[in-house]
Design a protein around this motif. Sequence first.
Motif, PDB file in Angstrom:
ATOM      1  N   SER A 114       0.730  -1.068   0.018  1.00 58.62           N
ATOM      2  CA  SER A 114       0.034   0.034  -0.012  1.00 58.62           C
ATOM      3  C   SER A 114       0.938   1.299   0.138  1.00 58.62           C
ATOM      4  O   SER A 114       1.865   1.443   0.924  1.00 58.62           O
ATOM      5  N   LEU A 115       0.522   2.176  -1.084  1.00 59.83           N
ATOM      6  CA  LEU A 115       1.261   3.601  -1.113  1.00 59.83           C
ATOM      7  C   LEU A 115       0.518   4.482  -0.055  1.00 59.83           C
ATOM      8  O   LEU A 115       1.398   5.631   0.213  1.00 59.83           O
ATOM      9  N   VAL A 116      -0.436   4.127   0.718  1.00 58.33           N
ATOM     10  CA  VAL A 116      -1.171   5.012   1.603  1.00 58.33           C
ATOM     11  C   VAL A 116      -0.514   4.908   2.928  1.00 58.33           C
ATOM     12  O   VAL A 116      -0.010   5.791   3.552  1.00 58.33           O
ATOM     13  N   ASP A 117      -0.615   3.727   3.540  1.00 62.08           N
ATOM     14  CA  ASP A 117      -0.309   3.571   5.028  1.00 62.08           C
ATOM     15  C   ASP A 117       1.320   2.471   5.017  1.00 62.08           C
ATOM     16  O   ASP A 117       1.747   2.079   6.033  1.00 62.08           O
ATOM     17  N   ARG A 118       1.716   2.305   3.768  1.00 63.79           N
ATOM     18  CA  ARG A 118       3.020   1.676   3.399  1.00 63.79           C
ATOM     19  C   ARG A 118       3.115  -0.022   4.310  1.00 63.79           C
ATOM     20  O   ARG A 118       4.038  -0.307   4.568  1.00 63.79           O
ATOM     21  N   LYS A 119       1.912  -0.454   4.311  1.00 65.40           N
ATOM     22  CA  LYS A 119       1.597  -1.831   4.627  1.00 65.40           C
ATOM     23  C   LYS A 119       1.907  -2.681   3.686  1.00 65.40           C
ATOM     24  O   LYS A 119       1.459  -2.646   2.553  1.00 65.40           O
ATOM     25  N   CYS A 120       2.192  -3.919   4.116  1.00 67.37           N
ATOM     26  CA  CYS A 120       2.419  -5.030   3.022  1.00 67.37           C
ATOM     27  C   CYS A 120       1.701  -6.283   3.599  1.00 67.37           C
ATOM     28  O   CYS A 120       1.689  -6.651   4.794  1.00 67.37           O
TER      29      CYS A 120
END
Length: 304
Positions: free
Chosen positions: A119-125
């Motif tokens: 995710s480019l929003v919250d940087r989660k994978c």
Amino acid sequence: MDFSESYRCSLLPCYSRDGRHVAAAVEYRIVIREVESLKVVQIYSCLDKIHRIEWSASGNYVLCGLYDRSTVQIWSVEDPEWSCKIDEGPAGIKHCMWTSDGQSVVLIADFCVRMTIWSLVDRKCRILPGPKHISKGVMFSPKADQLAVLERKDCKDWLALYSTNSGNWDLQSRIQLASMDASDIAWSPDSSKIAVLDSPLTYKVLLHAADGSSLGSYSGYESGLGPRSFKWSPGADFLAVGSYDQVVRVLNNVTWQPLLECHHGSPVDEPADVAVYQEVEEPREVLAPMQVQQRQQQQQQQQQ
């Protein structure tokens, strides 16, 4: 017919979805131009050779897959200071793509061992089981609320359906398919049905609802090579299936039986007055300065 001057590129140029920009890869550089004027908007240098480029849904970001480095780099058209880099490390990258909303990136590792969604929003994978194929069999629904993934486990085909609404990519259902070796899947335009294409060695098309329940199947014949491709109609009322017997069968969405069979005939000979043009690139000569001067002198003599 008007043509622009030629520009060097190492991959097929990719147009943004809004049609305003076109991106071209030149080895390790990505060149973004305006479509109308071909004016250069941005030029970015990547870490290595670019193997894939893809635009986001908004047309503001372009994705560059650097498979040799197991890295993906993302660039902005409007903000040259913004950039993003995703490194998959030893897992490697064989395919990359945007999600439907353009806020996340889907990466498929070497040998399809796993699929990661960044995710480019919250940087989660989020790590999901690997798909069956590298670039086929992974498709978002047109409504962008589901992700369908074709999987292979215990020598059997499975169809996994994930929800994209919550952002957690929750598994909705995983069903076993009645196929021998499924090759691809396709959502209907209204996101209500999924078509599954079996191996070219077996003529079988499976139909499932968005919740995974079976709707039916179709088999054209038993002997010979099977289907090659399939395509939904815009209204999701028909499914066209092309096969190796040079016949396109149009299936209805009620009984899933053919309403029409289109046979591909012999090459068309008529009408004879149709003009067909073929573009031929003339070889360019590389001349030394002395040869250029000699040729100019010869041309001047001929004119006199």
